[in-house]
Design a protein around this motif. Sequence first.
Motif, PDB file in Angstrom:
ATOM      1  N   VAL A  44       1.012  -1.431  -0.475  1.00 63.59           N
ATOM      2  CA  VAL A  44      -0.269  -0.466  -0.243  1.00 63.59           C
ATOM      3  C   VAL A  44       1.151   1.137   0.327  1.00 63.59           C
ATOM      4  N   GLY A  45       0.323   2.570  -0.555  1.00 60.93           N
ATOM      5  CA  GLY A  45       0.657   3.401  -0.089  1.00 60.93           C
ATOM      6  C   GLY A  45       0.177   4.787  -1.477  1.00 60.93           C
ATOM      7  N   ARG A  46       0.515   6.006  -1.118  1.00 63.36           N
ATOM      8  CA  ARG A  46       0.071   6.902  -2.591  1.00 63.36           C
ATOM      9  C   ARG A  46       0.689   6.380  -3.750  1.00 63.36           C
ATOM     10  N   ASN A  47      -0.558   7.310  -4.234  1.00 66.00           N
ATOM     11  CA  ASN A  47       0.499   8.031  -5.523  1.00 66.00           C
ATOM     12  C   ASN A  47       1.494   7.958  -5.659  1.00 66.00           C
ATOM     13  N   GLY A  48       2.687   7.321  -6.380  1.00 62.82           N
ATOM     14  CA  GLY A  48       3.905   8.052  -6.978  1.00 62.82           C
ATOM     15  C   GLY A  48       4.613   7.405  -5.526  1.00 62.82           C
ATOM     16  N   SER A  49       3.934   7.178  -4.752  1.00 66.62           N
ATOM     17  CA  SER A  49       4.701   5.909  -3.572  1.00 66.62           C
ATOM     18  C   SER A  49       5.938   5.590  -4.033  1.00 66.62           C
ATOM     19  N   GLY A  50       5.789   3.956  -4.658  1.00 66.88           N
ATOM     20  CA  GLY A  50       7.119   3.524  -5.701  1.00 66.88           C
ATOM     21  C   GLY A  50       5.649   2.436  -5.718  1.00 66.88           C
ATOM     22  N   ILE A 211       2.927  -4.455   3.216  1.00 73.17           N
ATOM     23  CA  ILE A 211       4.250  -3.407   3.109  1.00 73.17           C
ATOM     24  C   ILE A 211       4.130  -2.441   2.557  1.00 73.17           C
ATOM     25  N   TRP A 212       4.127  -1.036   3.081  1.00 72.87           N
ATOM     26  CA  TRP A 212       4.050   0.060   2.972  1.00 72.87           C
ATOM     27  C   TRP A 212       4.940   1.428   3.151  1.00 72.87           C
ATOM     28  N   LEU A 213       4.253   1.881   1.436  1.00 68.52           N
ATOM     29  CA  LEU A 213       5.227   2.513  -0.028  1.00 68.52           C
ATOM     30  C   LEU A 213       4.932   3.766   0.922  1.00 68.52           C
ATOM     31  N   ASP A 214       6.832   4.555   1.181  1.00 68.05           N
ATOM     32  CA  ASP A 214       5.891   5.942   1.487  1.00 68.05           C
ATOM     33  C   ASP A 214       7.500   6.975   0.651  1.00 68.05           C
ATOM     34  N   GLY A 215       7.133   7.117  -0.467  1.00 66.95           N
ATOM     35  CA  GLY A 215       8.613   8.129  -1.101  1.00 66.95           C
ATOM     36  C   GLY A 215       9.568   7.160  -1.204  1.00 66.95           C
ATOM     37  N   GLY A 216       9.248   6.215  -1.617  1.00 64.77           N
ATOM     38  CA  GLY A 216       9.854   4.974  -2.265  1.00 64.77           C
ATOM     39  C   GLY A 216      10.695   4.414  -1.104  1.00 64.77           C
ATOM     40  N   ARG A 217      10.465   4.641  -0.343  1.00 66.45           N
ATOM     41  CA  ARG A 217      11.208   3.688   1.177  1.00 66.45           C
ATOM     42  C   ARG A 217       9.940   2.842   2.494  1.00 66.45           C
ATOM     43  N   LEU A 218      10.457   2.233   3.194  1.00 65.13           N
ATOM     44  CA  LEU A 218       9.829   1.775   3.833  1.00 65.13           C
ATOM     45  C   LEU A 218       8.902   1.852   4.965  1.00 65.13           C
ATOM     46  N   ARG A 219       7.831   2.578   4.650  1.00 62.13           N
ATOM     47  CA  ARG A 219       7.333   3.105   6.358  1.00 62.13           C
ATOM     48  C   ARG A 219       6.700   1.944   7.471  1.00 62.13           C
ATOM     49  N   ALA A 220       6.655   0.747   6.932  1.00 57.24           N
ATOM     50  CA  ALA A 220       5.329   0.085   7.710  1.00 57.24           C
ATOM     51  C   ALA A 220       5.890  -0.847   6.760  1.00 57.24           C
ATOM     52  N   ASP A 221       5.961  -2.407   7.920  1.00 60.81           N
ATOM     53  CA  ASP A 221       6.100  -3.953   7.326  1.00 60.81           C
ATOM     54  C   ASP A 221       5.570  -4.645   8.322  1.00 60.81           C
ATOM     55  N   GLY A 222       4.245  -5.612   8.508  1.00 59.18           N
ATOM     56  CA  GLY A 222       4.335  -5.940   9.178  1.00 59.18           C
ATOM     57  C   GLY A 222       3.058  -7.282   8.863  1.00 59.18           C
ATOM     58  N   ALA A 223       2.333  -7.419  10.203  1.00 56.02           N
ATOM     59  CA  ALA A 223       1.156  -7.918   9.943  1.00 56.02           C
ATOM     60  C   ALA A 223      -0.057  -7.247   9.996  1.00 56.02           C
ATOM     61  N   ALA A 224      -0.510  -7.863   8.257  1.00 56.80           N
ATOM     62  CA  ALA A 224      -1.375  -7.058   8.320  1.00 56.80           C
ATOM     63  C   ALA A 224      -2.513  -6.018   8.684  1.00 56.80           C
ATOM     64  N   GLY A 225      -3.191  -6.260  10.227  1.00 60.14           N
ATOM     65  CA  GLY A 225      -4.004  -5.035  10.165  1.00 60.14           C
ATOM     66  C   GLY A 225      -3.327  -4.463  11.293  1.00 60.14           C
ATOM     67  N   ALA A 226      -1.927  -4.920  11.841  1.00 57.82           N
ATOM     68  CA  ALA A 226      -1.475  -3.956  12.423  1.00 57.82           C
ATOM     69  C   ALA A 226      -1.213  -2.312  11.728  1.00 57.82           C
TER      70      ALA A 226
END
Length: 249
Positions: A44-50, A211-226
């Motif tokens: 997941v991530g916003r448009n343009g997050s990579g 996996i949450w991408l933000d600005g091409g970098r890892l913002r968060a990574d883990g269990a889906a719910g959290a």
Amino acid sequence: MAPKLAHTPPIPAITLENAGYSVAGRAILADLTLTLTEARIGIVGRNGSGKTSLLRLLSGLVPPTTGAVRVDGLDPARDRKAMLHRLGILFQNPDHQIIFPTVAEELAFGLHQQGQTKAAASAAVRALLAQHGRSHWHDRPVSALSQGQRHFLCLLSVLAMAPQTILLDEPFAGLDLPTQIRLTRALAALPQRLILITHDPVALAGYDRVIWLDGGRLRADGAAGAVLTTFTAAMDTLGAADADTDLPD
């Protein structure tokens, strides 16, 4: 949350080691170190997050500018033939993927790439269409299919090659609700590992990891719910503010 699905034995890992990707000196992705082993992984991530660039990196469509990407220990950008059995990709726009005029030709193409004879590929195509209740599509021009039907054809083309992992870039974009429901059902029943890009957290119900991408970098990574809880809260906060005030001019 949906119940966990039963899957086939573990699929070999996809790994990234300090992987980055730049275009014309501009970093699109940076410092990504990941080991992907789960059966259901969301991105997941916003448009343009990579997000789409990450999928292209995983599939070997583009090589990393820095670091390394490995699929079952192999470099996907260098060993494209070995990837035919390991990776399949479903693009957001089916018209960026379809290259042949008829359904049968489109489905047979990947099988020919894998080394199947014309007769074997033809038999496999007929069996696949029958399995999915689409035998009447065999000689149909692709141009006669709706957007949703072309999207499903692209999925069938990937399934025909039986890859271990399927990469999906916003597979529900532009589809009406009945088509989304049918595609969701088809994907949920697959034994392959799915790595799914989506803007919709609901689409990731029952997933193992996000996996949450933000600005091409890892913002968060883990269990889906959290991760989805944190991601949704952040998006709600941004949505409550004036449009795009968080973005640079």
